[in-house]
Design an enzyme around this catalytic site. Sequence first.
Site, PDB file in Angstrom:
ATOM      1  N   CYS A   1      55.758  58.309  40.116  1.00  0.00           N
ATOM      2  CA  CYS A   1      54.767  59.187  40.738  1.00  0.00           C
ATOM      3  C   CYS A   1      54.145  58.508  41.961  1.00  0.00           C
ATOM      4  O   CYS A   1      54.831  58.266  42.935  1.00  0.00           O
ATOM      5  CB  CYS A   1      53.744  59.616  39.694  1.00  0.00           C
TER       6      CYS A   1
ATOM      7  N   HIS B   1      57.038  61.499  34.647  1.00  0.00           N
ATOM      8  CA  HIS B   1      56.391  60.404  33.906  1.00  0.00           C
ATOM      9  C   HIS B   1      57.109  60.117  32.582  1.00  0.00           C
ATOM     10  O   HIS B   1      56.670  60.590  31.534  1.00  0.00           O
ATOM     11  CB  HIS B   1      54.935  60.774  33.619  1.00  0.00           C
TER      12      HIS B   1
ATOM     13  N   GLU C   1      56.958  57.566  30.841  1.00  0.00           N
ATOM     14  CA  GLU C   1      56.079  56.802  29.937  1.00  0.00           C
ATOM     15  C   GLU C   1      55.220  57.720  29.070  1.00  0.00           C
ATOM     16  O   GLU C   1      54.622  57.269  28.101  1.00  0.00           O
ATOM     17  CB  GLU C   1      55.194  55.835  30.755  1.00  0.00           C
TER      18      GLU C   1
END
EC number: 6.3.5.3
Lengths: 80, 222
Positions: B86, B196, B198
Amino acid sequence: MIKARVTVTLKDGVLDPQGKAIEGALRALSFSGVGEVRQGKVFDIELDTADRARAQADLKDMCERLLANTVIEDYSIAIT
Amino acid sequence: MKSAVIQLPGLNRDRDMIAALTKISGKPPLTVWQTETELPDVDLIVIPGGFSYGDYLRCGAIAARMPVMRAVAEKAAQGVLVMGVCNGFQILLEAGLLPGALMRNASLKFVCRHVKLQVANANTAFTRAYSPGQIIRCPVAHHDGNYFADPETLARIEGEGQVVFRYAEGTNPNGSVNDIAGIVNEAGNVLGLMPHPENLIEDAHGGTDGRPLFESVMSLAA
């Protein structure tokens, strides 16, 4: 002291969604004959020197290294 | 696997990234502040997401000029794996470690939703635990994810297999050219992506499609 104005604009052919939205808003305000609108940035920079050539070189370096992203943007420098 | 997470003012996904790396590798990553000029020896350097320097000037532009980024560039040149997610992707582009630029979303709206991603190249250090062409789910949350590169650069990265993730099944959230969601550099050791991974690593997240990305890197680090 030298005062300079750096103008950064999107290169031709790079889409400008923000310019498009502004263009639409101008039409919504009933301005007739509005063509394409492109949004850019203006930086007014003071330089503590009297050497115009040196200022020009520094400003170019500032544009290349920070003020403009030359992948998508062009810049112009005006020393007043 | 030893990892490091870069920290800059305005980044806010560093804690999610630290939690994910800790969970998956069993070891908390080192954290490195922006003023550091040297990085520890690690297998993976991560620049997480957020809004470094308030997105002033251009997203990632100011962060990319901080001292730690020179150290990241040196490590990248040595072949160390570097991943930017990002805002981290935006920073890597602004630092010149990846080609192209990220512009305002075509819709002009901030997008925060799940998208479908196609693994366009499963033959990289970051994607080897996925199968080629696999469709995964992943969250995105950004205002400036509209990938752009001039036609020549675009042809080159497409030809070299540098496009690693593409938005799939009509879920392109930002107008990105060729549905590009993530790319690697020519050497294949620097990855930047808007989604994302994660945030999708355990069942409590609603899925684990982000996990193989970290496991790919871990399997190399041994």
